[in-house]
Enzyme design. Structure first.
Site, short mmCIF file in Angstrom:
data_model
loop_
_atom_site.label_atom_id
_atom_site.label_comp_id
_atom_site.label_asym_id
_atom_site.label_seq_id
_atom_site.Cartn_x
_atom_site.Cartn_y
_atom_site.Cartn_z
N ASP A 110 92.41 26.36 -35.23
CA ASP A 110 92.35 25.13 -36.03
C ASP A 110 93.66 24.37 -35.91
O ASP A 110 94.70 24.96 -35.57
CB ASP A 110 92.11 25.47 -37.51
CG ASP A 110 90.78 26.17 -37.72
OD1 ASP A 110 89.88 25.99 -36.88
OD2 ASP A 110 90.66 26.90 -38.72
N1 URA Z 1 89.77 31.56 -37.84
C1 URA Z 1 90.00 30.42 -38.51
O1 URA Z 1 89.49 30.21 -39.61
N2 URA Z 1 90.80 29.51 -37.95
C2 URA Z 1 91.41 29.69 -36.76
O2 URA Z 1 92.14 28.81 -36.30
C3 URA Z 1 91.16 30.88 -36.06
C4 URA Z 1 90.32 31.82 -36.64
#
Ligand code: URA
Length: 241
Positions: A110
């Site tokens: 993310d």
């Molecule tokens: N899980 C998440 O919620 N976000 C990420 O960036 C990676 C794994």
């Protein structure tokens, strides 16, 4: 009888693959006589060459062919895991050294997640690392709002419901600190959208900070500050196969 395993490739593709320009840009350079193979100017873009044996010179500089590139990036927050974005900086924008134009990040972190991101153009390797069937561990350090308990550990180990048709695959939780804000390492083997955040949300705990530490055998080099990257070592690359 010896089998010929050499890889032959068109000169214009060779140069475009290595990021020297678009196919039409490099064609122009070739027809202008600015490209040599083994010291001899070659003006036909369709000329085939052997990537193992032939030496290409582009505008006077050696142009070495690499079929695959592999970079480890410590992704900073605020950058998106994409190859192109209209608005935000992408993880590829951070790889100043890159040559290949077909690089991509292996899996998405993310925008606000930090840590280990492999960037390559090796599609088969990416598939092996990302397929849930291959059971490759992804380890994250996480800070959450609220107290983590042994019950949370059990619920994650059983496979928690995150609102999909099936529960998440069993995940390992190692609690590092439990308090109003807790810290832990979580190990998962799949990578659904917002997977870790949704798993903790299902436990009633919101993620405040998330950083990926490991993917299979590949461990984040803590010497890399957020935004920094380096090429994988031979050993790291072989370990992933
Ligand atoms: N899980 C998440 O919620 N976000 C990420 O960036 C990676 C794994």
């Amino acid at each position: 009888m010896a089998v010929d395993v050499t890889v032959k490739i068109r000169l214009d593709k060779y140069l475009a693959d290595m990021g020297y320009g678009t196919r039409s840009e490099v064609k122009k350079e070739i027809t202008r006589g600015n490209v040599q193979i083994n010291g001899v100017p070659v003006r036909r873009p369709e000329t085939k060459l052997d990537t193992e044996k032939d030496e290409v010179t582009y505008q006077g500089n050696s142009a070495v062919y690499e079929e695959y590139e592999y970079y480890m990036l410590n992704k900073p927050a605020g950058v998106v895991s994409a190859t192109f974005d209209r608005k935000d900086r992408t993880v590829l924008d951070l790889i100043g050294e890159r040559q290949r134009k077909d690089l991509f990040p292996v899996g998405r972190l993310d925008k606000d997640t930090e840590g280990l991101l492999l960037i390559t153009n090796d599609g088969e390797l990416a598939h092996r690392l990302l397929s849930p069937k291959k059971h490759v561990d992804k380890v994250y350090y996480v800070k959450v709002q609220g107290r983590l308990t042994a019950e949370d550990e059990e619920r994650l180990a059983e496979g928690i419901d995150i609102g999909e048709a099936r529960p998440a695959l069993p995940a390992g939780l190692a609690i590092l600190k439990s308090g109003e804000i807790s810290e832990a390492e979580i190990t998962i083997q799949e990578g659904k959208f917002h997977q870790v955040k949704r798993m903790f949300h299902a436990l009633g705990k919101e993620v405040l900070y998330l950083k990926r530490l490991r993917m299979g055998t590949l461990v984040l080099d803590e010497g890399l500050k957020p935004g920094q990257y380096r090429r994988l070592t031979e050993k790291e690359r072989e370990g992933l196969c």
